[in-house]
Design an enzyme around this catalytic site. Structure first.
Site, PDB file in Angstrom:
ATOM      1  N   CYS A  48       7.274   8.916  26.594  1.00 56.38           N
ATOM      2  CA  CYS A  48       5.838   8.846  26.304  1.00 56.38           C
ATOM      3  C   CYS A  48       5.515  10.104  25.493  1.00 56.38           C
ATOM      4  CB  CYS A  48       5.075   8.839  27.620  1.00 56.38           C
ATOM      5  SG  CYS A  48       3.304   9.131  27.503  1.00 56.38           S
ATOM      6  N   HIS A  49       4.461  10.055  24.695  1.00 57.85           N
ATOM      7  CA  HIS A  49       4.189  11.226  23.854  1.00 57.85           C
ATOM      8  C   HIS A  49       3.899  12.484  24.674  1.00 57.85           C
ATOM      9  CE1 HIS A  49       3.588  12.011  19.400  1.00 57.85           C
ATOM     10  NE2 HIS A  49       3.778  13.155  20.003  1.00 57.85           N
ATOM     11  N   THR A  50       3.415  12.324  25.900  1.00 55.66           N
ATOM     12  CA  THR A  50       3.107  13.487  26.741  1.00 55.66           C
ATOM     13  C   THR A  50       4.383  14.317  26.995  1.00 55.66           C
ATOM     14  OG1 THR A  50       1.397  12.132  27.756  1.00 55.66           O
ATOM     15  CG2 THR A  50       1.914  14.211  28.843  1.00 55.66           C
ATOM     16  N   HIS A  70       8.435  10.898  32.748  1.00 58.88           N
ATOM     17  CA  HIS A  70       7.501  10.415  33.773  1.00 58.88           C
ATOM     18  C   HIS A  70       7.265   8.910  33.698  1.00 58.88           C
ATOM     19  CE1 HIS A  70       5.025  11.129  30.244  1.00 58.88           C
ATOM     20  NE2 HIS A  70       4.214  10.215  30.715  1.00 58.88           N
ATOM     21  N   GLU A  71       7.876   8.224  32.718  1.00 55.44           N
ATOM     22  CA  GLU A  71       7.692   6.772  32.629  1.00 55.44           C
ATOM     23  C   GLU A  71       9.033   6.172  33.034  1.00 55.44           C
ATOM     24  OE1 GLU A  71       4.977   5.234  29.279  1.00 55.44           O
ATOM     25  OE2 GLU A  71       6.901   4.325  28.825  1.00 55.44           O
ATOM     26  N   CYS A 100      -2.949  10.366  47.622  1.00 58.83           N
ATOM     27  CA  CYS A 100      -2.610  10.778  48.988  1.00 58.83           C
ATOM     28  C   CYS A 100      -3.195   9.809  50.000  1.00 58.83           C
ATOM     29  CB  CYS A 100      -3.083  12.210  49.255  1.00 58.83           C
ATOM     30  SG  CYS A 100      -4.875  12.350  49.490  1.00 58.83           S
ATOM     31  N   CYS A 103      -8.028  11.889  50.599  1.00 61.05           N
ATOM     32  CA  CYS A 103      -9.047  12.795  50.036  1.00 61.05           C
ATOM     33  C   CYS A 103     -10.278  12.012  49.574  1.00 61.05           C
ATOM     34  CB  CYS A 103      -8.453  13.597  48.880  1.00 61.05           C
ATOM     35  SG  CYS A 103      -8.149  12.612  47.405  1.00 61.05           S
ATOM     36  N   CYS A 106      -9.449   9.596  46.727  1.00 57.96           N
ATOM     37  CA  CYS A 106      -8.716   8.392  47.139  1.00 57.96           C
ATOM     38  C   CYS A 106      -9.632   7.444  47.911  1.00 57.96           C
ATOM     39  CB  CYS A 106      -7.488   8.761  47.962  1.00 57.96           C
ATOM     40  SG  CYS A 106      -6.185   9.507  46.953  1.00 57.96           S
ATOM     41  N   CYS A 114      -6.898  12.097  42.660  1.00 54.13           N
ATOM     42  CA  CYS A 114      -6.506  12.603  43.990  1.00 54.13           C
ATOM     43  C   CYS A 114      -6.497  14.138  44.028  1.00 54.13           C
ATOM     44  CB  CYS A 114      -5.117  12.066  44.321  1.00 54.13           C
ATOM     45  SG  CYS A 114      -4.400  12.711  45.828  1.00 54.13           S
ATOM     46  N   ARG A 118      -3.201  14.930  41.932  1.00 52.90           N
ATOM     47  CA  ARG A 118      -3.589  14.640  40.538  1.00 52.90           C
ATOM     48  C   ARG A 118      -2.648  15.369  39.588  1.00 52.90           C
ATOM     49  NH1 ARG A 118      -9.344  17.378  39.407  1.00 52.90           N
ATOM     50  NH2 ARG A 118      -9.892  16.066  41.162  1.00 52.90           N
ATOM     51  N   CYS A 178       3.521   4.438  33.045  1.00 53.70           N
ATOM     52  CA  CYS A 178       2.562   5.336  32.385  1.00 53.70           C
ATOM     53  C   CYS A 178       1.824   4.617  31.271  1.00 53.70           C
ATOM     54  CB  CYS A 178       3.201   6.624  31.867  1.00 53.70           C
ATOM     55  SG  CYS A 178       1.969   7.636  30.976  1.00 53.70           S
ATOM     56  N   ARG A 373       7.874   1.884  22.405  1.00 61.37           N
ATOM     57  CA  ARG A 373       8.596   2.514  23.495  1.00 61.37           C
ATOM     58  C   ARG A 373      10.103   2.351  23.324  1.00 61.37           C
ATOM     59  NH1 ARG A 373       4.830   5.628  24.377  1.00 61.37           N
ATOM     60  NH2 ARG A 373       3.873   5.821  26.442  1.00 61.37           N
TER      61      ARG A 373
HETATM   62  P1  NAD Z   1       2.347   7.720  20.054  1.00 62.20           P
HETATM   63  O1  NAD Z   1       2.815   8.931  19.352  1.00 62.20           O
HETATM   64  O2  NAD Z   1       3.294   6.595  20.224  1.00 62.20           O
HETATM   65  O3  NAD Z   1       1.029   7.130  19.323  1.00 62.20           O
HETATM   66  C1  NAD Z   1      -0.003   7.945  18.839  1.00 62.20           C
HETATM   67  C2  NAD Z   1      -0.527   7.328  17.557  1.00 62.20           C
HETATM   68  O4  NAD Z   1      -1.695   8.076  17.134  1.00 62.20           O
HETATM   69  C3  NAD Z   1       0.463   7.386  16.387  1.00 62.20           C
HETATM   70  O5  NAD Z   1       0.613   6.095  15.819  1.00 62.20           O
HETATM   71  C4  NAD Z   1      -0.183   8.381  15.403  1.00 62.20           C
HETATM   72  O6  NAD Z   1       0.096   8.054  14.041  1.00 62.20           O
HETATM   73  C5  NAD Z   1      -1.664   8.219  15.724  1.00 62.20           C
HETATM   74  N1  NAD Z   1      -2.504   9.365  15.352  1.00 62.20           N
HETATM   75  C6  NAD Z   1      -2.250  10.686  15.527  1.00 62.20           C
HETATM   76  N2  NAD Z   1      -3.276  11.428  15.076  1.00 62.20           N
HETATM   77  C7  NAD Z   1      -4.219  10.568  14.635  1.00 62.20           C
HETATM   78  C8  NAD Z   1      -5.509  10.729  14.050  1.00 62.20           C
HETATM   79  N3  NAD Z   1      -6.034  11.924  13.838  1.00 62.20           N
HETATM   80  N4  NAD Z   1      -6.200   9.608  13.693  1.00 62.20           N
HETATM   81  C9  NAD Z   1      -5.663   8.378  13.891  1.00 62.20           C
HETATM   82  N5  NAD Z   1      -4.435   8.172  14.424  1.00 62.20           N
HETATM   83  C10 NAD Z   1      -3.727   9.248  14.803  1.00 62.20           C
HETATM   84  O7  NAD Z   1       1.798   8.214  21.486  1.00 62.20           O
HETATM   85  P2  NAD Z   1       1.547   7.400  22.853  1.00 62.20           P
HETATM   86  O8  NAD Z   1       2.734   7.552  23.731  1.00 62.20           O
HETATM   87  O9  NAD Z   1       1.010   6.058  22.537  1.00 62.20           O
HETATM   88  O10 NAD Z   1       0.406   8.307  23.512  1.00 62.20           O
HETATM   89  C11 NAD Z   1      -0.865   8.401  22.916  1.00 62.20           C
HETATM   90  C12 NAD Z   1      -1.671   9.535  23.543  1.00 62.20           C
HETATM   91  O11 NAD Z   1      -2.014   9.214  24.905  1.00 62.20           O
HETATM   92  C13 NAD Z   1      -0.913  10.859  23.608  1.00 62.20           C
HETATM   93  O12 NAD Z   1      -1.847  11.907  23.362  1.00 62.20           O
HETATM   94  C14 NAD Z   1      -0.459  10.915  25.057  1.00 62.20           C
HETATM   95  O13 NAD Z   1      -0.213  12.232  25.490  1.00 62.20           O
HETATM   96  C15 NAD Z   1      -1.653  10.313  25.728  1.00 62.20           C
HETATM   97  N6  NAD Z   1      -1.458   9.790  27.093  1.00 62.20           N
HETATM   98  C16 NAD Z   1      -2.485   9.980  27.973  1.00 62.20           C
HETATM   99  C17 NAD Z   1      -2.410   9.451  29.246  1.00 62.20           C
HETATM  100  C18 NAD Z   1      -3.556   9.570  30.199  1.00 62.20           C
HETATM  101  O14 NAD Z   1      -3.395   9.203  31.358  1.00 62.20           O
HETATM  102  N7  NAD Z   1      -4.716  10.038  29.776  1.00 62.20           N
HETATM  103  C19 NAD Z   1      -1.251   8.754  29.630  1.00 62.20           C
HETATM  104  C20 NAD Z   1      -0.241   8.546  28.676  1.00 62.20           C
HETATM  105  C21 NAD Z   1      -0.355   9.076  27.419  1.00 62.20           C
HETATM  106 ZN    ZN Z   2       2.883   9.165  29.731  1.00 62.12          ZN
END
Ligand code: NAD
Ligand code: ZN
Length: 379
Positions: A48-50, A70-71, A100, A103, A106, A114, A118, A178, A373
């Protein structure tokens, strides 16, 4: 009881020794689970991107050496003291945020934040004793968001582990732990578009396309995909995206382009990029009076969200979510059932697969913006 229960397990793990350097497959020692912990055998994990942000450590503070990931999907190997809800052999999805069960969050119907479990990106140790369960020659290797799935075995708090239908194919439902649940839930549980409404999705990676899938399931009639990478647009059609905007093709801010396309703005927007500019555009492109924007992307550590207060006074709503507001243990098994009942397609999010030894390829693909993915096969 398994023959390894209560013993240290030696296995392979992909260790991030330094920021931005390729992961190295090492033999690590994984200590037995302690109070309220479980040890899992990971069978499949995906990127995942994170994970990439905390590996690069450019826009985030991270700790090293660390086992990211994490995925994932796996099987319970053994359980620690006090664990009654899981037994060895259960099929599970580990989740970066926990439940949990006790809390205020939850107990609230509205929150999945959580108090105890969290998401915490800075902590590299387990809560029970403040130590890592991973080591190499006695030197600790740190955890990541309580999951560290880039390892054949990992230890997680029981509250971060969802027990799922044992018939679900783990190489597919792995992505529900995720990205796909996050995007889907951001739309279905948080943005809640009405039938016939318009929805803008910023970022067409796996998370954004899962958000688009949620919009389609909710009956949205226009789904506008926004991405800087036009290479994403063809693939996005499979996820119900009806129109495309590349901000680079326009001389004015993308929120103005979307306002013109939709007679004043979209009804809902979901941001899945992590880019602060895109977050602001996602908010400013929703219609005044009723528009709702939902932030999902993980921002740069120093990012500041700046908009004129009039944009809010004009009756727009800004929201954010982790894991699509799903409570991992209570709600994730039902998302897996959506897949089992063919209400949710998962295979189309999986564009690549590599053996564990080639895990760095998954990072290269994501950095190049290729595919959605990539499944990493542990065996
Ligand atoms: P990814 O890299 O596969 O996809 C991100 C997309 O955004 C890409 O296609 C990229 O070209 C595009 N992008 C980047 N900057 C941009 C902009 N300024 N304008 C338009 N498009 C833009 O990533 P992903 O795995 O799909 O994750 C996406 C986001 O979600 C990441 O920031 C990730 O960390 C986040 N995330 C958050 C949670 C949560 O629970 N909040 C969970 C998982 C992932
Ligand atoms: Zn993730």
């Amino acid at each position: 009881m398994s023959s390894t229960a209560g013993k240290v397990i030696k296995c392979k793990a992909a260790v991030a020794w330094e920021a931005g350097k390729p992961l190295v497959i090492e033999e690590v020692e994984v200590a037995p689970p302690q109070k309220m912990e479980v040890r899992l055998k990971i069978l499949f994990t995906s990127l995942c991107h994170t994970d990439v942000y905390f590996w690069e450590a450019k826009a985030q503070d991270s700790v090293f050496p660390r086992i990211l990931g994490h995925e994932a999907a796996g099987i319970v190997e053994s359980v620690g003291e006090g664990v009654t809800e899981l037994v060895p052999g259960d099929h599970v999805l580990p989740v970066f945020t926990g439940e949990c069960g006790d809390c205020a969050h939850c107990k609230s119907e509205e929150s999945n934040m959580c108090t105890l479990l969290r998401i915490n990106v800075e902590r590299g140790v387990m809560i029970n004793d403040g130590k890592s369960r991973f080591s190499i020659n006695g030197k600790p290797i740190y955890h990541f968001v309580g999951t560290s799935t880039f390892s054949e075995y990992t230890v997680a708090h029981v509250g971060c582990v969802a027990k799922i239908n044992p018939l679900a194919p783990l190489d597919k439902v792995c992505v529900l732990s995720c990205g796909i649940s996050t995007g889907l839930g951001a739309t279905l549980n948080v943005a809640k578009p009405k039938k016939g409404s318009s929805v803008a999705i910023f970022g067409l990676g796996a998370v954004g396309l899962a958000a688009a899938e949620g919009a389609r399931l909710a009956g949205a009639s226009r789904i506008i995909g926004v991405d800087l990478n036009s290479g994403r647009f063809e693939e996005a059609k499979k996820f119900g995206v009806t129109e495309f905007v590349n901000p680079k093709d326009h001389d004015e801010p993308v929120q103005n382009v979307i306002a013109k396309m939709t007679d004043g703005g979209v009804d809902r927007s979901v941001e899945c990029t992590g880019n602060i500019g895109a977050m602001i555009s996602a908010f400013e492109c929703v219609h005044d009076g009723w528009g709702v924007a939902v932030l999902v992307g993980v921002p740069h550590k120093d990012a500041v969200f700046k908009t004129h207060p009039m944009n809010v006074l004009n009756e727009r709503t800004l929201k954010g979510t982790f894991f699509g507001n799903y409570k991992p243990r209570s709600d994730l098994p039902a998302v897996v059932e959506m897949y089992m009942n063919k209400e949710l397609e998962v295979g189309k999010f999986i564009t690549h697969e590599v053996p564990f030894a080639e895990i760095n390829k998954a990072f290269e693909l994501m950095l190049k913006g290729e595919g959605l993915r990539c499944i990493i096969r542990m065996e």
